[in-house]
Design a protein around this motif. Sequence first.
Motif, PDB file in Angstrom:
ATOM      1  N   GLY A 150      16.152  30.933  62.616  1.00  0.00           N
ATOM      2  CA  GLY A 150      17.411  31.668  62.736  1.00  0.00           C
ATOM      3  C   GLY A 150      18.296  31.086  63.807  1.00  0.00           C
ATOM      4  O   GLY A 150      19.524  30.995  63.647  1.00  0.00           O
ATOM      5  N   GLU A 151      17.700  30.679  64.918  1.00  0.00           N
ATOM      6  CA  GLU A 151      18.469  30.061  65.998  1.00  0.00           C
ATOM      7  C   GLU A 151      18.985  28.688  65.577  1.00  0.00           C
ATOM      8  O   GLU A 151      20.099  28.292  65.943  1.00  0.00           O
ATOM      9  CB  GLU A 151      17.591  29.943  67.242  1.00  0.00           C
ATOM     10  N   ALA A 152      18.185  27.965  64.805  1.00  0.00           N
ATOM     11  CA  ALA A 152      18.622  26.651  64.315  1.00  0.00           C
ATOM     12  C   ALA A 152      19.854  26.790  63.426  1.00  0.00           C
ATOM     13  O   ALA A 152      20.810  26.006  63.524  1.00  0.00           O
ATOM     14  CB  ALA A 152      17.494  25.976  63.544  1.00  0.00           C
ATOM     15  N   ASP A 153      19.861  27.803  62.544  1.00  0.00           N
ATOM     16  CA  ASP A 153      21.022  28.037  61.686  1.00  0.00           C
ATOM     17  C   ASP A 153      22.245  28.422  62.511  1.00  0.00           C
ATOM     18  O   ASP A 153      23.352  27.926  62.287  1.00  0.00           O
ATOM     19  CB  ASP A 153      20.720  29.144  60.673  1.00  0.00           C
ATOM     20  N   LEU A 154      22.039  29.343  63.466  1.00  0.00           N
ATOM     21  CA  LEU A 154      23.151  29.873  64.261  1.00  0.00           C
ATOM     22  C   LEU A 154      23.772  28.829  65.167  1.00  0.00           C
ATOM     23  O   LEU A 154      24.999  28.704  65.241  1.00  0.00           O
ATOM     24  CB  LEU A 154      22.666  31.056  65.103  1.00  0.00           C
ATOM     25  N   LEU A 155      22.933  28.069  65.857  1.00  0.00           N
ATOM     26  CA  LEU A 155      23.424  27.169  66.899  1.00  0.00           C
ATOM     27  C   LEU A 155      23.784  25.781  66.381  1.00  0.00           C
ATOM     28  O   LEU A 155      24.587  25.089  67.018  1.00  0.00           O
ATOM     29  CB  LEU A 155      22.387  27.023  68.012  1.00  0.00           C
ATOM     30  N   GLU A 156      23.207  25.380  65.255  1.00  0.00           N
ATOM     31  CA  GLU A 156      23.365  23.968  64.920  1.00  0.00           C
ATOM     32  C   GLU A 156      23.706  23.699  63.456  1.00  0.00           C
ATOM     33  O   GLU A 156      24.686  23.010  63.168  1.00  0.00           O
ATOM     34  CB  GLU A 156      22.090  23.216  65.315  1.00  0.00           C
ATOM     35  N   ILE A 157      22.925  24.222  62.524  1.00  0.00           N
ATOM     36  CA  ILE A 157      23.112  23.823  61.131  1.00  0.00           C
ATOM     37  C   ILE A 157      24.434  24.341  60.571  1.00  0.00           C
ATOM     38  O   ILE A 157      25.246  23.564  60.040  1.00  0.00           O
ATOM     39  CB  ILE A 157      21.916  24.303  60.279  1.00  0.00           C
ATOM     40  N   ASP A 158      24.686  25.644  60.671  1.00  0.00           N
ATOM     41  CA  ASP A 158      25.936  26.191  60.124  1.00  0.00           C
ATOM     42  C   ASP A 158      27.177  25.699  60.874  1.00  0.00           C
ATOM     43  O   ASP A 158      28.190  25.374  60.233  1.00  0.00           O
ATOM     44  CB  ASP A 158      25.868  27.717  60.099  1.00  0.00           C
ATOM     45  N   PRO A 159      27.157  25.622  62.215  1.00  0.00           N
ATOM     46  CA  PRO A 159      28.327  25.056  62.896  1.00  0.00           C
ATOM     47  C   PRO A 159      28.605  23.608  62.502  1.00  0.00           C
ATOM     48  O   PRO A 159      29.762  23.190  62.423  1.00  0.00           O
ATOM     49  CB  PRO A 159      27.957  25.167  64.381  1.00  0.00           C
TER      50      PRO A 159
END
Length: 504
Positions: free
Chosen positions: A65-74
């Motif tokens: 979830g943190e990977a999506d929030l901080l890096e993948i989606d941005p």
Amino acid sequence: MSKLEYTPIEEIPKIHEQLRRSFRSGKAKPIAYRKEQLLQLAYLVKDNRQRFRDAFLADLGRPSGEADLLEIDPTIGEIIDAYHAVEKWAAPEKAAFHHMWFAMSPHTRKEPKGTVLLIAPFNYPLLLIMNPLAGAIAAGCTAVIKPSELTPAVSGLLAELLPKYVDQDCYRLVNGALLGLQWDHIFYTGNGRVAKIISQAAAQYLTPVTLELGGKSPVVVSPDCDLMTGARRILWGKVANAGQTCLAPDYVLVPRDFQDDFIAALKRAYNEFFPTESPSPTNMSRAVTEQHTRRIKRLLDETQGAIVFGGQVDIENRFIPPTVVKDVKGDDALMTEEIFGPVLPIVPVSGIDEAIEFINAREHPLAVYVFTRNKAIKAKVFDNTQSGTAVANEVVIHMRVHGLPFGGIGPSGAGYSTGKYSFDTFTHFRATVDNPSWIDTLVMSARYPPYGNKIKKLNKMQAQRLPARPGARVSPWRKFRLWVVFAVLALLTREGWRRLIARH
């Protein structure tokens, strides 16, 4: 899982020359090509979301979830923003109208700088390489990516995927020595020590450099703030990615008589974050290396402050729980360097004035944060400090706000990235005019010798009228006479049209 391998030394100059040839051929310049490559870059991330999640977990212990929030989606968002806007960004711009120069069609051309080098950090090994790469592609440059060796899973995955999605004639990933070659721009994200080495290497060729660095970003907390919201946001800024964020709140400045209230709020936020189990490598990111973990343990061992909670460092598992240290002084070990970990020092001060003085006695940080409901306090902190960004009642996430520049000042960085600012970084703004011959017939022939009264008239035409001197009395007529002239001309023009219509 993909592994990062070193590029053979003898291949690096060949790759460099191939990219320079591709740039000179003009292959990367058409807008349609830029958009195609940007879209491919976005699909590279989207198609392989789970593989990137696994790689972040392997390198940094980062929850998905943190990977999506901080890096993948941005990352996907940044690329798609460039995809939709590149045509507008790259369009030539007309200069503002001026009676002397409008006939020369003055424009600014947006031209790519050339072949650029992008050096990625370990803490956000996808986002902080794809952001500048999207800017370089949008600008029409060719580029070499140098990934971080400290995140081999993510960097190895990028090395595997990049050739499958983007044109290798123009964009290549290289793991090896690159600073001895000539580049048209270098974009580096990391620490100040390496930034000095890069800057020295770039100086050999007078290569422009963008530096995204960091520093000790302070948080000023006022007693009138929304206490629980502030505590949650500040603690989250330290917990996210195990505090390995250049924009993470590095330390907090709080009035002495408010320190205990603020710490109590941090404890409540901590219990909300971890209600059923203690922080561990299963529910929180880890430090990137054992060396990094030992460094933070050393700072904790040497601090003269009192540890409120946390502080147990597991070097073997590279894990540091959220840690708050109170009663920290300005010369404490925790204040000697950027912490870059989930350790939050609380520095008690007498009030806002001392907080500002404390900040200004140190190097300009990447961000200054203030938590308050009082507009005057916000203005006072922002107006009397210098930093890359100035943020009220929030931390870290302002980098994702569309339309804002991201960059430091002085020791915290030079230059800007994200969105159009990233495009501008890799773009040469080339002035152009096209002066027709008939201009000489009207006015410009006065510039040629022999000089006489005619050049005086030309100089008078282009001369700027100065405003009245400070303190001088300005005649009301002088202030309004231009409007009177316009009004008379408007009336005469209107009457002239009436007569013309009446005749026919």
